[in-house]
Motif scaffolding. Structure first.
Motif, PDB file in Angstrom:
ATOM      1  N   TYR A  45       5.825  -6.458  43.604  1.00  7.74           N
ATOM      2  CA  TYR A  45       6.582  -5.383  42.950  1.00  7.74           C
ATOM      3  C   TYR A  45       8.051  -5.777  42.833  1.00  7.74           C
ATOM      4  O   TYR A  45       8.669  -5.582  41.788  1.00  7.74           O
ATOM      5  CB  TYR A  45       6.462  -4.079  43.730  1.00  7.74           C
ATOM      6  N   GLU A  46       8.602  -6.321  43.884  1.00  5.74           N
ATOM      7  CA  GLU A  46      10.012  -6.742  43.862  1.00  5.74           C
ATOM      8  C   GLU A  46      10.243  -7.883  42.878  1.00  5.74           C
ATOM      9  O   GLU A  46      11.252  -7.903  42.179  1.00  5.74           O
ATOM     10  CB  GLU A  46      10.485  -7.138  45.261  1.00  5.74           C
ATOM     11  N   LYS A  47       9.325  -8.824  42.833  1.00  5.48           N
ATOM     12  CA  LYS A  47       9.461  -9.940  41.888  1.00  5.48           C
ATOM     13  C   LYS A  47       9.454  -9.441  40.444  1.00  5.48           C
ATOM     14  O   LYS A  47      10.204  -9.943  39.613  1.00  5.48           O
ATOM     15  CB  LYS A  47       8.332 -10.961  42.075  1.00  5.48           C
ATOM     16  N   ILE A  48       8.613  -8.484  40.158  1.00  7.32           N
ATOM     17  CA  ILE A  48       8.574  -7.928  38.800  1.00  7.32           C
ATOM     18  C   ILE A  48       9.895  -7.225  38.497  1.00  7.32           C
ATOM     19  O   ILE A  48      10.507  -7.473  37.454  1.00  7.32           O
ATOM     20  CB  ILE A  48       7.378  -6.970  38.629  1.00  7.32           C
TER      21      ILE A  48
ATOM     22  N   LYS B   3       7.157  -0.934  32.729  1.00 11.01           N
ATOM     23  CA  LYS B   3       5.823  -0.624  32.211  1.00 11.01           C
ATOM     24  C   LYS B   3       4.779  -1.531  32.872  1.00 11.01           C
ATOM     25  O   LYS B   3       3.685  -1.078  33.227  1.00 11.01           O
ATOM     26  CB  LYS B   3       5.802  -0.787  30.687  1.00 11.01           C
ATOM     27  N   THR B   4       5.114  -2.808  33.074  1.00 11.10           N
ATOM     28  CA  THR B   4       4.221  -3.728  33.771  1.00 11.10           C
ATOM     29  C   THR B   4       3.928  -3.213  35.172  1.00 11.10           C
ATOM     30  O   THR B   4       2.770  -3.175  35.613  1.00 11.10           O
ATOM     31  CB  THR B   4       4.847  -5.137  33.828  1.00 11.10           C
ATOM     32  N   LEU B   5       4.961  -2.792  35.864  1.00 16.83           N
ATOM     33  CA  LEU B   5       4.810  -2.267  37.215  1.00 16.83           C
ATOM     34  C   LEU B   5       3.985  -0.981  37.214  1.00 16.83           C
ATOM     35  O   LEU B   5       3.134  -0.781  38.083  1.00 16.83           O
ATOM     36  CB  LEU B   5       6.197  -2.029  37.821  1.00 16.83           C
TER      37      LEU B   5
ATOM     38  N   VAL C 108      -3.147  -7.988  34.550  1.00 19.74           N
ATOM     39  CA  VAL C 108      -3.321  -6.542  34.426  1.00 19.74           C
ATOM     40  C   VAL C 108      -2.025  -5.892  33.957  1.00 19.74           C
ATOM     41  O   VAL C 108      -1.987  -5.268  32.901  1.00 19.74           O
ATOM     42  CB  VAL C 108      -3.790  -5.915  35.765  1.00 19.74           C
ATOM     43  N   GLY C 109      -0.968  -6.047  34.731  1.00 20.75           N
ATOM     44  CA  GLY C 109       0.283  -5.358  34.416  1.00 20.75           C
ATOM     45  C   GLY C 109       0.837  -5.689  33.047  1.00 20.75           C
ATOM     46  O   GLY C 109       1.037  -4.807  32.204  1.00 20.75           O
ATOM     47  N   SER C 110       1.084  -6.954  32.772  1.00 19.30           N
ATOM     48  CA  SER C 110       1.676  -7.358  31.493  1.00 19.30           C
ATOM     49  C   SER C 110       0.735  -7.130  30.321  1.00 19.30           C
ATOM     50  O   SER C 110       1.167  -6.690  29.259  1.00 19.30           O
ATOM     51  CB  SER C 110       2.084  -8.833  31.522  1.00 19.30           C
ATOM     52  N   SER C 111      -0.525  -7.430  30.483  1.00 14.03           N
ATOM     53  CA  SER C 111      -1.471  -7.260  29.380  1.00 14.03           C
ATOM     54  C   SER C 111      -1.543  -5.802  28.937  1.00 14.03           C
ATOM     55  O   SER C 111      -1.495  -5.506  27.742  1.00 14.03           O
ATOM     56  CB  SER C 111      -2.860  -7.754  29.775  1.00 14.03           C
ATOM     57  N   TRP C 112      -1.646  -4.902  29.890  1.00 20.91           N
ATOM     58  CA  TRP C 112      -1.707  -3.485  29.545  1.00 20.91           C
ATOM     59  C   TRP C 112      -0.364  -3.019  28.975  1.00 20.91           C
ATOM     60  O   TRP C 112      -0.346  -2.200  28.052  1.00 20.91           O
ATOM     61  CB  TRP C 112      -2.101  -2.662  30.766  1.00 20.91           C
ATOM     62  N   ALA C 113       0.736  -3.542  29.498  1.00 21.74           N
ATOM     63  CA  ALA C 113       2.064  -3.182  28.976  1.00 21.74           C
ATOM     64  C   ALA C 113       2.204  -3.613  27.520  1.00 21.74           C
ATOM     65  O   ALA C 113       2.690  -2.850  26.680  1.00 21.74           O
ATOM     66  CB  ALA C 113       3.161  -3.798  29.835  1.00 21.74           C
ATOM     67  N   VAL C 114       1.784  -4.827  27.192  1.00 12.89           N
ATOM     68  CA  VAL C 114       1.868  -5.324  25.817  1.00 12.89           C
ATOM     69  C   VAL C 114       1.085  -4.416  24.866  1.00 12.89           C
ATOM     70  O   VAL C 114       1.586  -4.036  23.807  1.00 12.89           O
ATOM     71  CB  VAL C 114       1.383  -6.789  25.715  1.00 12.89           C
ATOM     72  N   VAL C 115      -0.125  -4.068  25.258  1.00 10.41           N
ATOM     73  CA  VAL C 115      -0.925  -3.192  24.402  1.00 10.41           C
ATOM     74  C   VAL C 115      -0.215  -1.852  24.222  1.00 10.41           C
ATOM     75  O   VAL C 115      -0.136  -1.319  23.112  1.00 10.41           O
ATOM     76  CB  VAL C 115      -2.350  -3.009  24.965  1.00 10.41           C
TER      77      VAL C 115
END
Length: 103
Positions: A81-84, A45-47, A20-27
């Motif tokens: 969230y912290e890992k991201i 943006k991923t977060l 969800v996070g990365s895919s939407w950020a890439v778009v």
């Protein structure tokens, strides 16, 4: 709480940051024409997109039988969230590398 009771939530938090996070950020970056965001911009943006899932994270009723799983969800959410933010989520970092290398 037994491990088998957390299994589905564990799997969800293993996948949601990058699916969800990365895919939407890439778009978002593609549509904005930003080919080389910084790692920090990408993580933020991923977060941002992952946080849009919070209504789902908070969706179980506030009843006694759900308290343990709700505590676990809160723990895993904060951990992810912290890992991201820190760059420790390997899948998010892989998605970033792929995006800046291949756009």
């Amino acid at each position: 709480m037994r491990n088998d009771e957390r299994f589905e939530i564990q799997r969800a938090f293993d996948l949601l940051p990058h699916v969800v996070g990365s895919s939407w950020a890439v778009v978002w970056f593609r549509m904005k024409g930003i080919k080389k965001p910084t790692r920090e911009e990408y993580r933020e943006k991923t977060l941002e997109f992952l946080k849009k899932m919070e209504p789902v994270f908070d969706s179980y009723p506030k009843e006694a039988e759900f308290l343990d799983i709700m505590k676990y969800i809160e723990f895993r959410k904060n951990e992810e969230y912290e890992k991201i933010k820190s760059g420790e989520n390997k899948e998010v970092e892989t998605r970033y590398n792929r995006y800046v290398d291949y756009g």
